[in-house]
Scaffold this active site. Structure first.
Site, mmCIF file in Angstrom:
data_model
loop_
_atom_site.group_PDB
_atom_site.id
_atom_site.type_symbol
_atom_site.label_atom_id
_atom_site.label_comp_id
_atom_site.label_asym_id
_atom_site.label_seq_id
_atom_site.Cartn_x
_atom_site.Cartn_y
_atom_site.Cartn_z
ATOM 1 N N GLU A 12 1.939 10.301 -4.393
ATOM 2 C CA GLU A 12 0.738 10.952 -4.906
ATOM 3 C C GLU A 12 0.968 12.436 -5.171
ATOM 4 O OE1 GLU A 12 -2.821 8.216 -2.997
ATOM 5 O OE2 GLU A 12 -2.385 10.165 -2.095
ATOM 6 N N HIS A 32 -4.077 6.387 11.825
ATOM 7 C CA HIS A 32 -3.156 6.690 10.723
ATOM 8 C C HIS A 32 -3.845 6.728 9.378
ATOM 9 C CE1 HIS A 32 -3.493 2.633 9.348
ATOM 10 N NE2 HIS A 32 -2.377 2.623 8.659
ATOM 11 N N GLY A 33 -5.121 6.362 9.302
ATOM 12 C CA GLY A 33 -5.789 6.358 8.005
ATOM 13 C C GLY A 33 -7.060 5.536 8.047
ATOM 14 N N PRO A 75 -3.710 9.550 5.564
ATOM 15 C CA PRO A 75 -4.114 9.292 4.177
ATOM 16 C C PRO A 75 -5.333 8.387 4.093
ATOM 17 C CG PRO A 75 -2.255 7.909 4.752
ATOM 18 C CD PRO A 75 -2.540 8.765 5.956
ATOM 19 N N GLY A 76 -6.098 8.562 3.008
ATOM 20 C CA GLY A 76 -7.180 7.636 2.696
ATOM 21 C C GLY A 76 -6.660 6.592 1.726
ATOM 22 N N SER A 77 -7.483 6.184 0.780
ATOM 23 C CA SER A 77 -7.051 5.252 -0.260
ATOM 24 C C SER A 77 -6.989 6.010 -1.578
ATOM 25 C CB SER A 77 -8.042 4.094 -0.380
ATOM 26 O OG SER A 77 -9.330 4.598 -0.710
ATOM 27 N N LYS A 120 1.711 3.470 -7.378
ATOM 28 C CA LYS A 120 1.703 2.395 -6.379
ATOM 29 C C LYS A 120 2.949 1.534 -6.534
ATOM 30 C CE LYS A 120 -2.113 2.494 -3.885
ATOM 31 N NZ LYS A 120 -2.109 2.467 -2.421
ATOM 32 N N ASN A 152 0.813 -1.223 0.000
ATOM 33 C CA ASN A 152 0.000 0.000 0.000
ATOM 34 C C ASN A 152 0.845 1.272 0.000
ATOM 35 O OD1 ASN A 152 0.999 -0.191 2.587
ATOM 36 N ND2 ASN A 152 -0.948 0.237 3.609
ATOM 37 N N ASN A 178 3.872 3.450 12.058
ATOM 38 C CA ASN A 178 4.170 2.124 12.617
ATOM 39 C C ASN A 178 5.531 2.234 13.295
ATOM 40 O OD1 ASN A 178 1.838 1.028 11.543
ATOM 41 N ND2 ASN A 178 2.832 0.168 9.749
#
Length: 313
Positions: free
Chosen positions: A84, A242-243, A218-220, A312, A80, A187
């Protein structure tokens, strides 16, 4: 496993109207400048010299990985992790990336998890994954040494990628300027004081949200992301989410959705739209809007970002 995984973001002086009509060429340039997946740089990117002076102090089991670790500074990795290009609500252009400590961090984690599972005090556990180190022991001291080094490596990796990313934007727009970057692990382990006690705080899928401190949630790909300011809530150990977090496993996402679904859910975003990233489809993640609503007592939003380009790993 992914020690020091986290996000970095930086606002640029560009606005949406400064971007080319098609972002395909820009995505190709980013992918050429920053290796993704298992790839690495042919020549090491210059980084923190102190980091490499301390490499010899790490557990001897990773000493043969120094060259690989040097060549992976400034690389994205897989899963992931992402690079961006985003627009905020005022159409200002932001650079954002999500990465970790690459193979060296994963290897260090595996080594210490393996050591913990063999210790006598962990033999009666109902699940071996609950194995722990005890404070004041040699094993704990060596773990903390390697852990904190890997977290610094992860941050250096993001700093190197941000520099490479900025350089790509400068090739498109030599007049571009950048604000100071926002950086945060999500993390990691930190030595902090809470409720009057010195403690080790493990934030797994969580960011530090101390009062006034900036962070990134962040989102996706295809949804929203947020730059936030912490409110310092003591009940959460000054932490926040964290998201969005995954709604389903990668395998289930691949079984449930099609490439057509992926294309529909990432409409308007310049990104891969093939089966290789189907497990990262936005619907595989929780609703980031709901997640943000549920932590209003932990953070306040500084900037809301929407992706227009995504690379990605």
């Amino acid at each position: 496993m992914d020690i020091g995984c986290g996000v970095a973001a930086v606002r640029s002086s560009l606005t949406a109207k400064d971007l080319p009509d098609s972002l395909g060429g820009l995505r190709s340039e980013i992918e050429r400048a920053i290796p993704v997946g298992f790839e690495q740089h042919k020549r090491p990117v210059q980084g923190d010299p102190e980091l490499w002076r301390e490499f010899g102090d790490l557990t001897p089991a990773v000493h043969d990985l120094e060259s690989k670790a040097r060549h992976q500074v400034g690389t994205l990795g897989g899963g992931n992790h992402f690079l961006e290009l985003c627009l905020d609500t005022e159409d200002r252009v932001w650079l954002m990336l999500h990465s970790g400590s690459r193979n060296i961090g994963k290897t260090l984690a595996e080594i210490h998890i393996g050591r913990a599972k063999k210790l006598a005090h962990n033999q009666g556990l109902p699940d071996r994954d609950l194995a722990v180190f005890l404070a004041g022991t040699r094993e704990m001291q060596e773990y903390r040494r390697d852990l904190f080094w890997a977290q610094r490596y992860a941050r250096a990796n993001r700093q190197a990628m941000l520099q490479l990313y900025r350089d790509v934007l400068r090739r498109f727009r030599p007049d571009v300027r950048f604000a100071d970057a926002v950086q945060c692990h999500h993390n990691y382990v930190a030595e902090e004081v809470h409720f009057g006690q010195e403690v080790l705080v493990t934030r797994k899928g969580a960011i530090r949200a101390g009062k006034g401190e900036l962070g990134i949630i962040p989102g996706s790909m295809g949804t929203r992301s947020y730059v936030v300011r912490g409110l310092g809530n003591p009940q959460s150990f000054e932490s926040a989410s964290h998201g969005a977090g995954r709604r389903m496993s990668r395998g289930e996402a691949k079984r449930r959705f099609t490439v057509k679904d992926l294309r529909e859910q990432t409409q308007g975003v310049e990104c891969r739209k093939d089966g290789g990233v189907l497990d990262e489809i936005p619907a595989a993640y929780k609703d980031i809007g709901q997640v943000m609503q549920q932590q209003r007592d932990l953070i306040e939003v500084v900037a809301e970002l929407r992706q227009v380009l995504c690379v990605k790993g």
